[in-house]
Enzyme design. Structure first.
Site, PDB file in Angstrom:
ATOM      1  N   GLN A  37       1.827  -4.132  -7.055  1.00  0.00           N
ATOM      2  CA  GLN A  37       0.762  -5.028  -6.599  1.00  0.00           C
ATOM      3  C   GLN A  37       0.495  -6.185  -7.558  1.00  0.00           C
ATOM      4  O   GLN A  37      -0.114  -7.168  -7.178  1.00  0.00           O
ATOM      5  CB  GLN A  37      -0.531  -4.239  -6.350  1.00  0.00           C
ATOM      6  CG  GLN A  37      -0.417  -3.293  -5.165  1.00  0.00           C
ATOM      7  CD  GLN A  37      -1.691  -2.527  -4.968  1.00  0.00           C
ATOM      8  OE1 GLN A  37      -1.917  -1.508  -5.603  1.00  0.00           O
ATOM      9  NE2 GLN A  37      -2.562  -3.010  -4.095  1.00  0.00           N
ATOM     10  N   CYS A  45      -6.778  -1.744   1.326  1.00  0.00           N
ATOM     11  CA  CYS A  45      -5.858  -1.981   0.224  1.00  0.00           C
ATOM     12  C   CYS A  45      -6.146  -3.350  -0.383  1.00  0.00           C
ATOM     13  O   CYS A  45      -6.389  -4.310   0.345  1.00  0.00           O
ATOM     14  CB  CYS A  45      -4.428  -1.937   0.751  1.00  0.00           C
ATOM     15  SG  CYS A  45      -3.187  -2.291  -0.492  1.00  0.00           S
ATOM     16  N   LEU A  46      -6.107  -3.430  -1.714  1.00  0.00           N
ATOM     17  CA  LEU A  46      -6.359  -4.705  -2.388  1.00  0.00           C
ATOM     18  C   LEU A  46      -5.313  -5.751  -2.017  1.00  0.00           C
ATOM     19  O   LEU A  46      -5.558  -6.949  -2.135  1.00  0.00           O
ATOM     20  CB  LEU A  46      -6.357  -4.497  -3.906  1.00  0.00           C
ATOM     21  CG  LEU A  46      -7.456  -3.573  -4.471  1.00  0.00           C
ATOM     22  CD1 LEU A  46      -7.246  -3.348  -5.960  1.00  0.00           C
ATOM     23  CD2 LEU A  46      -8.838  -4.163  -4.208  1.00  0.00           C
ATOM     24  N   GLY A  86      -7.539   2.400  -6.872  1.00  0.00           N
ATOM     25  CA  GLY A  86      -6.170   2.630  -7.308  1.00  0.00           C
ATOM     26  C   GLY A  86      -5.382   1.338  -7.319  1.00  0.00           C
ATOM     27  O   GLY A  86      -5.734   0.385  -6.616  1.00  0.00           O
ATOM     28  N   HIS A  95      -1.298   6.877  -0.966  1.00  0.00           N
ATOM     29  CA  HIS A  95      -1.345   5.430  -0.739  1.00  0.00           C
ATOM     30  C   HIS A  95      -0.613   4.683  -1.873  1.00  0.00           C
ATOM     31  O   HIS A  95       0.177   3.780  -1.621  1.00  0.00           O
ATOM     32  CB  HIS A  95      -2.817   4.998  -0.655  1.00  0.00           C
ATOM     33  CG  HIS A  95      -3.035   3.529  -0.478  1.00  0.00           C
ATOM     34  ND1 HIS A  95      -3.588   2.990   0.666  1.00  0.00           N
ATOM     35  CD2 HIS A  95      -2.789   2.476  -1.301  1.00  0.00           C
ATOM     36  CE1 HIS A  95      -3.650   1.667   0.533  1.00  0.00           C
ATOM     37  NE2 HIS A  95      -3.172   1.328  -0.653  1.00  0.00           N
ATOM     38  N   GLU A  96      -0.870   5.090  -3.113  1.00  0.00           N
ATOM     39  CA  GLU A  96      -0.273   4.396  -4.260  1.00  0.00           C
ATOM     40  C   GLU A  96       1.226   4.678  -4.370  1.00  0.00           C
ATOM     41  O   GLU A  96       2.002   3.779  -4.692  1.00  0.00           O
ATOM     42  CB  GLU A  96      -0.999   4.775  -5.562  1.00  0.00           C
ATOM     43  CG  GLU A  96      -2.485   4.427  -5.607  1.00  0.00           C
ATOM     44  CD  GLU A  96      -2.806   2.985  -5.229  1.00  0.00           C
ATOM     45  OE1 GLU A  96      -1.964   2.101  -5.459  1.00  0.00           O
ATOM     46  OE2 GLU A  96      -3.889   2.747  -4.680  1.00  0.00           O
ATOM     47  N   HIS A 109       3.149   2.436  -2.205  1.00  0.00           N
ATOM     48  CA  HIS A 109       3.390   1.111  -2.793  1.00  0.00           C
ATOM     49  C   HIS A 109       4.681   1.108  -3.611  1.00  0.00           C
ATOM     50  O   HIS A 109       5.466   0.165  -3.542  1.00  0.00           O
ATOM     51  CB  HIS A 109       2.241   0.710  -3.728  1.00  0.00           C
ATOM     52  CG  HIS A 109       1.068   0.086  -3.026  1.00  0.00           C
ATOM     53  ND1 HIS A 109       1.171  -1.070  -2.299  1.00  0.00           N
ATOM     54  CD2 HIS A 109      -0.235   0.454  -2.962  1.00  0.00           C
ATOM     55  CE1 HIS A 109      -0.022  -1.382  -1.810  1.00  0.00           C
ATOM     56  NE2 HIS A 109      -0.901  -0.475  -2.194  1.00  0.00           N
TER      57      HIS A 109
HETATM   58 ZN    ZN Z   1      -2.867  -0.433  -1.687  1.00  0.00          ZN
END
Ligand code: ZN
Length: 176
Positions: free
Chosen positions: A51, A94-95, A46, A136-137, A140
């Site tokens: 991000q 997480c990225l 995701g 999670h997204e 963000h």
């Molecule tokens: Zn993340």
């Protein structure tokens, strides 16, 4: 399509709230295409627009790579979680939060309202891992990271580790 740079903690943009999308135009489609390419390249399941430094309420998700339910690429514009039930704790990464995974509590079943790429309203139920990724997204988009939901000790240790990493990176750059 173009690969975008993924911002990493502690970049302050990750802490800002995304604005709702109002124009479902070609610019939006190009942005989403870039997000999809960036997510697959990472690779991740995701990605939220924050991000890549774009403060718009857009997330792309594809959990096909996981062992969970088969699911294709999903684009959610202006997503909102309108209801949550059940609770489950599982490992998350997480990225934008490099070198850390930790257990995070999430709802197991959620009700989601969003729009698709053409602005068409979506209303659906998501469960288990898919529900976790959406939560999670959406975090963000609200300027939250999963480390906000772990113990303050773990968070402090991670902050310290990240500081060291960044200092090391800086001195490497300076000497090269
Ligand atoms: Zn993340």
């Amino acid at each position: 399509m173009a690969l975008r740079k993924i911002l990493k903690y502690p970049d302050p943009i990750l802490r800002q709230e995304a604005e709702p999308v109002t124009a479902f135009d070609d610019e939006l489609k190009t942005l989403v295409a870039d997000m999809v390419e960036t997510m697959y390249d990472a690779p991740g399941v995701g990605l939220a627009a924050n991000q890549i430094g774009v403060l718009k309420q857009i997330v792309v998700i594809d959990i096909t790579g996981s062992e969970a339910v088969e699911k294709e690429l999903v684009t959610l514009i202006n997503p909102k979680i309108t209801n949550g039930e059940g609770e489950d704790e599982d490992e998350e990464g997480c990225l934008s939060v490099v070198d850390l995974t930790a257990k995070v509590k999430r709802f197991t079943t959620i009700q989601v309202e969003a729009q698709d790429l053409d602005g068409k309203p979506l209303n659906f139920t998501a469960e288990e891992f898919y529900a976790r990724v959406i939560q999670h997204e959406v975090d963000h988009l609200n300027g939250h990271l999963f480390i906000d939901w772990i113990s303050s000790l773990k968070r402090a240790l991670y902050k310290k580790k990240r500081k060291k990493q960044l200092l090391a990176e800086q001195s490497n750059e300076a000497s090269s």
